[in-house]
Motif scaffolding. Structure first.
Motif, PDB file in Angstrom:
ATOM      1  N   ALA A   1    -119.738 -23.743   6.729  1.00  0.00           N
ATOM      2  CA  ALA A   1    -120.862 -23.816   6.352  1.00  0.00           C
ATOM      3  C   ALA A   1    -120.966 -25.287   6.599  1.00  0.00           C
ATOM      4  O   ALA A   1    -121.431 -26.084   6.560  1.00  0.00           O
ATOM      5  N   ASP A   2    -120.496 -25.556   7.640  1.00  0.00           N
ATOM      6  CA  ASP A   2    -120.139 -27.075   8.553  1.00  0.00           C
ATOM      7  C   ASP A   2    -120.236 -27.956   7.582  1.00  0.00           C
ATOM      8  O   ASP A   2    -121.125 -29.295   7.428  1.00  0.00           O
ATOM      9  N   LEU A   3    -119.549 -28.394   6.587  1.00  0.00           N
ATOM     10  CA  LEU A   3    -119.870 -29.329   5.474  1.00  0.00           C
ATOM     11  C   LEU A   3    -118.351 -30.377   6.337  1.00  0.00           C
ATOM     12  O   LEU A   3    -117.429 -30.104   6.760  1.00  0.00           O
ATOM     13  N   SER A   4    -118.403 -31.472   5.761  1.00  0.00           N
ATOM     14  CA  SER A   4    -117.952 -32.563   5.981  1.00  0.00           C
ATOM     15  C   SER A   4    -116.251 -32.595   5.499  1.00  0.00           C
ATOM     16  O   SER A   4    -116.755 -31.807   3.933  1.00  0.00           O
ATOM     17  N   ALA A   5    -115.624 -33.610   5.433  1.00  0.00           N
ATOM     18  CA  ALA A   5    -113.812 -33.715   4.592  1.00  0.00           C
ATOM     19  C   ALA A   5    -114.461 -34.501   3.260  1.00  0.00           C
ATOM     20  O   ALA A   5    -114.055 -33.648   2.297  1.00  0.00           O
ATOM     21  N   LYS A   6    -115.514 -34.947   3.402  1.00  0.00           N
ATOM     22  CA  LYS A   6    -115.342 -35.865   2.099  1.00  0.00           C
ATOM     23  C   LYS A   6    -116.648 -34.364   0.985  1.00  0.00           C
ATOM     24  O   LYS A   6    -116.159 -34.818  -0.326  1.00  0.00           O
ATOM     25  N   ASP A   7    -117.613 -34.341   1.665  1.00  0.00           N
ATOM     26  CA  ASP A   7    -117.897 -32.626   1.659  1.00  0.00           C
ATOM     27  C   ASP A   7    -117.102 -32.078   0.295  1.00  0.00           C
ATOM     28  O   ASP A   7    -117.510 -31.589  -0.427  1.00  0.00           O
TER      29      ASP A   7
END
Length: 381
Positions: free
Chosen positions: A142-148
């Motif tokens: 998904a390539d979401l960031s830690a904050k995402d």
């Protein structure tokens, strides 16, 4: 059920909130840290487009086609699956909503084990959410960031589970670092790692789990949040973040007495968080004891979320030599924390144990926690 070998193990920590209680959903400030008690999820592939979740702490499980997640969570807190499974399944649902068409999910078996005490105010729920989130983020690319992923966890807890919590717990679980806290602005979601310096100061954080359980999705927590919203509206503010200590005189004149006390807690607690960050930077952790005690008094008297066991824990810890102490977490049970010199650990533990016995309370569970790293794939997997 699949016979496939696990693709890996991912884990995420619980958290202790050093200070800043019930400020998060008011767009305020918090200062939590991740702890060394973690929740792990082992994940194996399936070929049928189904998510199956099971755990070491509950005999029930759930098997749900990925295509049915939207229908399952058309309304919060579905009754067609066991309650605990709405946390990991809700994360899958929220992650797919956040990632959109960039993700092609496939079926997985998730086996969850946790060392984070349930109901102790150490956010066992966020540990589940963040462990599952990092696993699905990796495996579904998904390539979401830690904050995402912290936002994914909050969405799961709010809109799938139905618990009206803020984003503090997931942020701490995702972004924690060793011997440091995470200073979070809950409005902008900006974060800053704040060194705690506990090791150098020869201090330990002692957790006193009262074993009085609580549930965020029901009862008093929801009522307190509603009071905060009413108080902000009475002040013409978007959130209590926008109300300062200097505004409290006017606040007392435009709302009922109970709502005012709820507002006063949040406003003064925001100020205490900012003061704690400043004092840590200027003078170190041995100088924050009075701020912890003031926070507990505010939660006890103004927000009214303490219980006799928590008050006893704080008072006894101080009598045994703690530098400061306060209840931590959502309240109505759970745990208190005490900042304790290492050479006073036994004395504080003995004082708390004796005070609980004298009061006729169930013996508490007492243990230390270390500020630790956030969610990640385990190196051995």
């Amino acid at each position: 059920m699949t016979d496939a070998a696990p693709l890996g193990v991912w884990s995420a920590p619980g958290r202790v909130n050093l200070i800043g209680e019930h400020t998060d959903y008011n767009d305020g400030f918090v200062l939590p840290f991740a702890i060394d008690a973690r929740t792990a999820v082992a994940v194996a592939p399936r070929g049928d487009g189904v998510l199956r979740v099971r755990s070491s702490f509950d005999a029930s499980e759930a098997t749900v086609p990925i295509a049915d997640l939207d229908a399952l969570f058309a309304a919060p807190a579905p009754t067609s699956v066991p309650e605990w499974t709405t946390y990991p399944l809700g994360v899958a649902w929220a992650l797919l909503r956040a990632a959109g068409d960039a993700v092609t999910p496939y079926g997985l078996d998730l086996a969850i084990a946790s060392a984070v005490p349930v109901g102790a105010g150490l956010s066992s729920s966020a540990a589940i959410e963040c462990a599952v989130a990092v696993a699905l983020n990796d495996l579904w690319e998904a390539d979401l960031s830690a904050k995402d992923l912290a936002r994914v966890g909050r969405t799961a807890e709010n809109d799938a589970v139905g618990a009206p919590t803020g984003i503090m717990d997931q942020t701490a679980s995702m972004l924690g670092e060793t011997d440091a806290a995470v200073f979070l602005d809950c409005r902008t979601l900006e974060t800053e790692v704040v060194p705690l310096g506990l090791e150098a100061a020869d201090l330990e954080v002692l957790v006193i789990d009262t074993l009085v359980t609580h549930a965020h999705s029901t009862g008093g927590y929801r009522e307190r949040r509603a009071s905060c919203e009413q108080g902000a509206a009475a002040m013409g503010a978007a959130a209590l973040r926008d109300v300062s200590v200097d505004d409290l005189g006017r606040a007392a004149s435009v709302m009922d007495e109970v709502t005012f006390r709820r507002v006063r807690h949040v406003v003064t607690e925001n100020a205490r968080v900012l003061d704690t960050v400043r004092v840590l930077r200027e003078s170190g952790p041995r100088a924050i004891g009075d701020l912890l005690l003031a926070s507990h008094a505010s939660m006890r008297d103004d927000f009214e979320i303490s219980v006799p066991e928590l008050d006893t824990a704080v008072e006894a810890a101080m009598s045994g030599g703690a530098i400061g102490a306060r209840m931590t977490g959502g309240g109505f049970g759970g745990a208190a924390i005490a900042l304790v010199p290492r050479d006073r650990l036994h004395a504080v533990t003995d004082a708390v144990t004796a005070a609980f016995s004298a009061s006729g309370f169930r013996a508490p569970r007492i243990f230390t926690v270390q500020p630790s790293a956030g969610a990640h794939r385990d190196e051995t997997s």
